[in-house]
Design an enzyme around this catalytic site. Structure first.
Site, mmCIF file in Angstrom:
data_model
loop_
_atom_site.group_PDB
_atom_site.id
_atom_site.type_symbol
_atom_site.label_atom_id
_atom_site.label_comp_id
_atom_site.label_asym_id
_atom_site.label_seq_id
_atom_site.Cartn_x
_atom_site.Cartn_y
_atom_site.Cartn_z
ATOM 1 N N GLU A 277 0.955 -1.332 -0.012
ATOM 2 C CA GLU A 277 -0.026 0.043 0.111
ATOM 3 C C GLU A 277 0.944 1.144 0.063
ATOM 4 O O GLU A 277 0.622 2.251 -0.336
ATOM 5 C CB GLU A 277 -1.034 -0.085 1.137
ATOM 6 C CG GLU A 277 -2.140 0.863 1.278
ATOM 7 C CD GLU A 277 -3.286 0.690 2.380
ATOM 8 O OE1 GLU A 277 -4.419 -0.131 1.900
ATOM 9 O OE2 GLU A 277 -2.686 0.847 3.361
ATOM 10 N N GLU A 280 2.120 1.727 -3.348
ATOM 11 C CA GLU A 280 0.944 2.305 -4.291
ATOM 12 C C GLU A 280 0.898 3.728 -3.897
ATOM 13 O O GLU A 280 0.620 4.459 -4.780
ATOM 14 C CB GLU A 280 -0.052 1.509 -3.920
ATOM 15 C CG GLU A 280 -1.410 1.754 -4.863
ATOM 16 C CD GLU A 280 -2.654 1.369 -4.524
ATOM 17 O OE1 GLU A 280 -2.791 0.355 -3.553
ATOM 18 O OE2 GLU A 280 -3.781 1.394 -5.007
ATOM 19 N N CYS A 307 -8.639 -2.109 3.848
ATOM 20 C CA CYS A 307 -8.450 -3.183 4.690
ATOM 21 C C CYS A 307 -9.733 -4.019 5.353
ATOM 22 O O CYS A 307 -9.870 -5.158 5.571
ATOM 23 C CB CYS A 307 -7.636 -3.096 5.939
ATOM 24 S SG CYS A 307 -5.901 -2.551 5.711
ATOM 25 N N SER A 327 -7.431 1.850 -2.562
ATOM 26 C CA SER A 327 -6.070 1.123 -2.737
ATOM 27 C C SER A 327 -6.456 -0.248 -3.145
ATOM 28 O O SER A 327 -7.482 -0.697 -2.952
ATOM 29 C CB SER A 327 -5.291 0.744 -1.365
ATOM 30 O OG SER A 327 -4.481 -0.284 -1.459
ATOM 31 N N LYS A 366 -15.785 -10.008 7.157
ATOM 32 C CA LYS A 366 -15.037 -10.857 6.591
ATOM 33 C C LYS A 366 -15.269 -12.384 5.988
ATOM 34 O O LYS A 366 -14.873 -13.030 5.272
ATOM 35 C CB LYS A 366 -13.477 -11.124 7.522
ATOM 36 C CG LYS A 366 -12.654 -9.759 7.410
ATOM 37 C CD LYS A 366 -11.475 -9.720 8.010
ATOM 38 C CE LYS A 366 -10.399 -8.837 7.650
ATOM 39 N NZ LYS A 366 -10.641 -7.506 8.068
ATOM 40 N N GLU A 369 -16.447 -11.328 2.903
ATOM 41 C CA GLU A 369 -15.305 -10.878 2.001
ATOM 42 C C GLU A 369 -14.773 -12.214 1.232
ATOM 43 O O GLU A 369 -14.545 -12.300 -0.041
ATOM 44 C CB GLU A 369 -14.356 -10.060 2.779
ATOM 45 C CG GLU A 369 -13.030 -9.814 1.859
ATOM 46 C CD GLU A 369 -11.855 -9.371 2.773
ATOM 47 O OE1 GLU A 369 -11.700 -9.869 3.834
ATOM 48 O OE2 GLU A 369 -11.223 -8.586 2.451
ATOM 49 N N GLU A 374 -13.982 -11.981 -6.274
ATOM 50 C CA GLU A 374 -12.578 -11.568 -6.650
ATOM 51 C C GLU A 374 -11.435 -12.098 -5.475
ATOM 52 O O GLU A 374 -10.180 -11.974 -5.863
ATOM 53 C CB GLU A 374 -12.545 -10.060 -6.261
ATOM 54 C CG GLU A 374 -13.408 -9.054 -6.985
ATOM 55 C CD GLU A 374 -14.820 -9.148 -6.505
ATOM 56 O OE1 GLU A 374 -15.239 -9.727 -5.467
ATOM 57 O OE2 GLU A 374 -15.722 -8.582 -7.207
ATOM 58 N N CYS A 523 -10.877 -2.281 14.360
ATOM 59 C CA CYS A 523 -11.308 -3.582 14.634
ATOM 60 C C CYS A 523 -11.308 -3.963 15.992
ATOM 61 O O CYS A 523 -12.018 -4.932 16.465
ATOM 62 C CB CYS A 523 -10.105 -4.472 14.032
ATOM 63 S SG CYS A 523 -9.942 -3.688 12.390
#
Ligand code: FES
Length: 597
Positions: A277, A280, A307, A327, A366, A369, A374, A523
């Site tokens: 990241e 990037e 994230c 990102s 998650k 996710e 993807e 989190c």
């Protein structure tokens, strides 16, 4: 100030306080099933009723305001009798299958029955029609709902998503998405904050344990587990340890004892995220500041962290035109999954399809996710199962492990080492600070100029935090960044995210880099964390992570020797071809019914 008497005690409180708040100031707890501190909206359960001298009817103490001279009794015989009847009425519309319920022994309704001394419910009558809705992240069981509406408050008032509301009337009342749609067909971010505030088993994470136990028993499978930073700051609460006790070592031992073949740490891939990241970000800054037209497409700023899968789903629904700001990095645990099924599968001569990766996360989103199309590489899912912190605690209990008395263990090599920068990924501001520790040093050759490396303006639990860092001097390769002031913003919770995104969408955002975590506080307060009502629990969990960071010798992601070895021996360079193949992704525009648009 207002003066009242509660249970014979004189109390002085500010005007506008509720009776419940006034009682709290003198240590009197009034029971409740629906109350939510600071954001209480609906007085729906009536369990909090109290007697006020001179008033015929009992008063709901969470809503009724104190008035000068009030004489209040919170536990009189009349009050206790009323609470019992109210409780029994609630129970008359409840399945009473406590033994089969995942909230058994951890249910506010059950605890209240014990507190009120209710033996059995005298009432039987009509029941709400039961309905179970299983989304990848969250399971709703309307038969267990007591209509307290805490979930509605958290979804509409705190997260400002508004995926669920109370629908219909009377026995048809149900908390649900509009038109009775399943959650997975809505703009629900799957953050799971509703599962944290639900007092019963009506809202919970969708069970991920069964496939993990099956994989552990399958001799063909190499079962790899990894644990997110925030889990270690809260898992101990499930075993009676004080809030904010870091349990990193005990957790590693417990995972070995359960029988996982490899116990890795998501900290490793948090460091990996920073390298990817950070590179990037530098690429985007270079493209923007060098004014090279051919690079303009790369120059989308502010860049925003990726994230948090709840945040990702939220932006896909609410700001679908702004996805280029994200990102392209996958989240740290899916990065580690991709590395396990490529690099580590090769090293251990294991077929990637026989690698079973389990992520223990503080997060319900998650679970959603890992099912996204993807999140796979060459036909192999990055991660096979996600367990929440609460589920890991259940797993440890099921395995009969005496967690509190476990010795301190270690994570396994080569994907178990993380720096202090990775520890703070679990708290709002942590990803930004970790990125700045590395990016600043790469550009200037010097350490970030903050006490103990903490970027003070972005430490803390405020909704939106900002900082500006001027690059005074640079290494020769970054001379074009000399004198540039980099503006950063940090937010946690989806309301703050939407506020910052409104500026981005309007083209007025003054920031170069924004960190977003989907849950308030980050989190540490994720939708999969233990339910905790202790005052300041978020601060305590956050301190646990900062203390983990400070006790380490290696505190910057680029200092992780095992990570540097992964680059030199396998990945090549950050943002290189293989990194892009394994570790980066793209996002999709979604409509309000979760359809791709
Ligand atoms: Fe007052 Fe529920 S706490 S009505």
């Amino acid at each position: 100030m207002i003066h009242v008497t509660i249970n014979g005690k004189p109390v002085e409180v500010s005007e506008g306080s509720t009776i419940m708040e006034a009682a709290e100031t003198v240590g009197i707890r009034i029971p409740s099933l629906c109350h939510m501190k600071n954001v209480h909206q609906y007085g729906s359960c009536r369990i909090c009723v109290v007697e006020v001298e001179g008033m015929k009817n009992l008063q709901a103490s969470c809503m009724a305001k104190v008035r000068e001279g009030m004489v209040i009794r919170t536990h009189s015989p009349k009050v206790l009798a009323a609470r019992k009847v109210l409780y029994e009425l609630l129970l008359s519309n409840h399945p009473k299958d406590c033994l089969n319920c995942s909230r058994n022994t951890n249910c506010e309704l059950q605890e209240l029955g014990y507190e009120l001394g209710v033996g059995e419910s005298r009432f039987e009558g009509a029941m709400t029609k039961p309905m179970v809705d299983i989304s990848p992240s969250i399971t709703r069981d309307t038969s267990k709902c007591v209509l307290c509406r805490r979930c509605v408050t958290v979804c509409t008032q705190i997260q400002k998503v508004g995926a669920i509301q109370a629908q219909n009337r009377g026995f048809d009342t149900v908390v649900s998405p509009a038109m009775g749609l399943p959650l997975n067909s809505t703009a629900c971010a799957m953050c799971g904050q509703c599962t944290v505030v639900c007092p019963t088993g009506a809202l919970k994470e969708t069970d991920g344990l069964a496939p993990v136990w099956r994989a552990l028993a399958d001799p063909e499978k190499r079962v790899v587990v990894q644990v997110a930073p925030a889990v270690r700051a809260a898992l101990g609460e499930e075993f009676g340890l004080p809030v904010g006790t870091p349990v990193t070592g005990k957790m590693a031992t417990a995972l070995h004892e359960i029988g996982f073949d490899d116990v890795f740490d998501t900290l490793f891939s948090a460091d990996l995220t920073i390298l990817e990241e950070g590179t990037e970000l530098l690429g985007r800054l270079n493209a923007a500041l060098k004014g090279d037209e051919s690079q303009k497409e790369k120059a989308v700023l502010p860049m925003i962290t990726s994230c948090s899968p709840g945040w990702i789903k939220h932006i896909e629904h609410q700001f679908p035109e702004e996805l280029d700001h994200l990102s392209t990095c996958k989240s740290p645990h899916t990065m580690l999954g991709a590395v396990v099924k490529s690099f580590y599968a090769e090293r251990t001569a294991t077929a990637p399809e026989n690698m079973f990766v389990v992520s223990v996360m503080p997060c319900t989103a998650k679970k959603y996710e890992i099912q996204r199309p993807e999140m796979e590489v060459d036909g192999n899912r990055d991660v096979d199962a996600v367990l929440t912190t609460r589920e890991l605690a259940r797993m440890i209990k099921t395995a009969g492990i005496d967690f509190v008395n476990l010795p301190e263990g270690e994570f396994d090599a080569p994907l178990g080492l993380g720096t202090g920068a990775a520890d703070i990924f679990g708290v709002t501001g942590g990803v930004m600070e970790a990125a700045l520790r590395t990016v600043y040093e790469v550009v200037t050759g010097k350490e970030l100029p903050f006490d103990k490396l903490h970027v003070a303006p972005i430490v803390g639990l405020e909704q939106v935090k900002t900082a500006s860092i001027t690059i005074e001097d640079t290494l020769p390769a970054y001379e074009h960044l000399k004198g540039v002031t980099v503006n950063v913003a940090v937010t946690s919770g989806l309301e703050g995210a939407s506020m910052l995104m409104d500026e981005v969408a309007a083209g007025t955002s003054p920031y170069h880099f924004i960190e977003v975590m989907g849950c308030p506080g980050g989190c540490i307060n994720g939708g999969g964390q233990p339910r905790c009502t202790e005052e300041n629990y978020r601060e305590k969990r956050s301190n646990a992570l900062y203390s983990e960071d400070e006790r380490k010798v290696l505190r910057k992601s680029h200092e992780n020797p095992d990570l540097m070895k992964l680059y030199s021996e396998y990945l090549g360079e950050p943002n290189g071809h293989l990194s892009h193949h394994l570790l980066h992704t793209h996002y999709v525009k979604r409509g309000k019914y979760n359809q791709l648009v």
